[in-house]
Design a protein around this motif. Structure first.
Motif, PDB file in Angstrom:
ATOM      1  N   THR A 183      -5.647   3.184  -3.833  1.00  0.00           N
ATOM      2  CA  THR A 183      -4.636   2.287  -3.263  1.00  0.00           C
ATOM      3  C   THR A 183      -5.285   1.096  -2.569  1.00  0.00           C
ATOM      4  O   THR A 183      -4.856  -0.051  -2.728  1.00  0.00           O
ATOM      5  CB  THR A 183      -3.749   3.057  -2.261  1.00  0.00           C
ATOM      6  OG1 THR A 183      -3.032   4.079  -2.960  1.00  0.00           O
ATOM      7  CG2 THR A 183      -2.773   2.126  -1.568  1.00  0.00           C
ATOM      8  N   SER A 207       0.828  -1.205   0.000  1.00  0.00           N
ATOM      9  CA  SER A 207       0.000   0.000   0.000  1.00  0.00           C
ATOM     10  C   SER A 207       0.861   1.253   0.000  1.00  0.00           C
ATOM     11  O   SER A 207       0.583   2.220  -0.726  1.00  0.00           O
ATOM     12  CB  SER A 207      -0.935   0.016   1.209  1.00  0.00           C
ATOM     13  OG  SER A 207      -1.876  -1.031   1.137  1.00  0.00           O
ATOM     14  N   ASP A 233       0.706   3.943  -2.984  1.00  0.00           N
ATOM     15  CA  ASP A 233       0.327   5.317  -2.656  1.00  0.00           C
ATOM     16  C   ASP A 233       1.401   6.296  -3.136  1.00  0.00           C
ATOM     17  O   ASP A 233       1.092   7.316  -3.773  1.00  0.00           O
ATOM     18  CB  ASP A 233       0.130   5.432  -1.145  1.00  0.00           C
ATOM     19  CG  ASP A 233      -0.342   6.814  -0.723  1.00  0.00           C
ATOM     20  OD1 ASP A 233       0.496   7.746  -0.695  1.00  0.00           O
ATOM     21  OD2 ASP A 233      -1.543   6.981  -0.417  1.00  0.00           O
ATOM     22  N   VAL A 256      -6.412   9.049  -4.107  1.00  0.00           N
ATOM     23  CA  VAL A 256      -5.296   8.107  -3.974  1.00  0.00           C
ATOM     24  C   VAL A 256      -5.513   7.075  -2.870  1.00  0.00           C
ATOM     25  O   VAL A 256      -5.291   5.877  -3.100  1.00  0.00           O
ATOM     26  CB  VAL A 256      -3.964   8.863  -3.776  1.00  0.00           C
ATOM     27  CG1 VAL A 256      -2.828   7.885  -3.444  1.00  0.00           C
ATOM     28  CG2 VAL A 256      -3.618   9.646  -5.042  1.00  0.00           C
ATOM     29  N   PRO A 257      -5.941   7.456  -1.659  1.00  0.00           N
ATOM     30  CA  PRO A 257      -6.157   6.424  -0.631  1.00  0.00           C
ATOM     31  C   PRO A 257      -7.165   5.359  -1.057  1.00  0.00           C
ATOM     32  O   PRO A 257      -6.956   4.162  -0.826  1.00  0.00           O
ATOM     33  CB  PRO A 257      -6.647   7.224   0.576  1.00  0.00           C
ATOM     34  CG  PRO A 257      -6.083   8.584   0.378  1.00  0.00           C
ATOM     35  CD  PRO A 257      -6.142   8.812  -1.098  1.00  0.00           C
ATOM     36  N   ARG A 279       0.943   9.110  -6.213  1.00  0.00           N
ATOM     37  CA  ARG A 279       1.110  10.535  -5.943  1.00  0.00           C
ATOM     38  C   ARG A 279       2.166  11.149  -6.863  1.00  0.00           C
ATOM     39  O   ARG A 279       2.025  12.304  -7.308  1.00  0.00           O
ATOM     40  CB  ARG A 279       1.451  10.769  -4.474  1.00  0.00           C
ATOM     41  CG  ARG A 279       0.289  10.429  -3.550  1.00  0.00           C
ATOM     42  CD  ARG A 279       0.576  10.761  -2.097  1.00  0.00           C
ATOM     43  NE  ARG A 279      -0.482  10.222  -1.237  1.00  0.00           N
ATOM     44  CZ  ARG A 279      -1.656  10.806  -1.041  1.00  0.00           C
ATOM     45  NH1 ARG A 279      -1.933  11.955  -1.650  1.00  0.00           N
ATOM     46  NH2 ARG A 279      -2.556  10.261  -0.242  1.00  0.00           N
TER      47      ARG A 279
END
Length: 205
Positions: A160, A134, A138, A156-157, A142
């Motif tokens: 991911t 993860s 991530d 993004v979170p 980014r």
């Protein structure tokens, strides 16, 4: 004891750990549940003394976690070697290799799931392993987002979480339910979904 038998024992202590790993893998692949295993059964399968088991491992959970590195280490090395510059073809090749490793160690992955249901040590170990995937994903997303190659509206979170947890679950399910002949097609579809759905998703207008 005949003198010509001595060489057979030379190096045995050094090989016992590998024998115990191999024996555990055989038992799990043969359908034995992890809960059914104990030090004596593993040692007997390995052809070593029960005391030898405890020379190398604290208990069977310690053995399982160390055995699991044969799945997690090569997969992380493979995944972290891929870069978006490699494109969807490179991602497909990455998934072909990851799926192959999952298939080779499918019995160990099933044992991890079984043990994680009741053992905190195994559950925490597997959570840490997924966390490193993860963190890598991530960071990579980014970088791509900052460079304008991945849309700014990508969360993004969430992406991911879907990539890592959803991808791992999909691979496990595939390996456990479908034949190896379908691995290449599965890897290609997974790569396309990630590439076009996340890394190079068209921005919303």
């Amino acid at each position: 004891m005949p003198s010509n038998s001595a060489p057979a024992s030379v190096g045995r202590p050094a090989s016992a750990e590998a024998d115990l790993f191999a024996a555990t893998g055989r038992l799990l692949a043969g359908g034995v549940k992890f809960t059914e295993l104990n030090a004596q059964r593993i040692a007997t399968e390995a052809g070593v003394a029960r005391s030898s088991f405890y020379v190398h491992f604290r208990d069977k959970v310690d053995l399982l976690i160390r055995l699991a590195t044969q799945l997690t280490v090569p997969n992380f090395d493979t995944a972290s070697a891929w870069r978006p510059a490699d494109g969807v073809d490179g991602l497909t090749e990455t998934f072909v290799n990851i799926v192959a490793t999952f298939r080779e160690h499918a019995a160990v992955r099933r044992a991890l799931s079984e043990a994680a249901a009741y053992d905190d040590t195994v559950r925490e170990y597997w959570a840490r392993e997924l966390d490193q995937f993860s963190e890598f994903t991530d960071r990579l997303l980014r970088i791509e987002q900052d460079a304008g190659r991945t849309p700014a509206d990508l969360d993004v979170p969430s992406a991911t979480e879907i990539i890592v947890l959803g991808g791992e679950r999909a691979i496990v399910e595939h390996v456990n339910t479908r034949p190896a002949a379908t691995d290449a097609a599965f890897a290609a579809e997974l790569a396309r979904i990630w590439w076009h759905g996340v890394y190079r998703r068209a921005p919303e207008h």
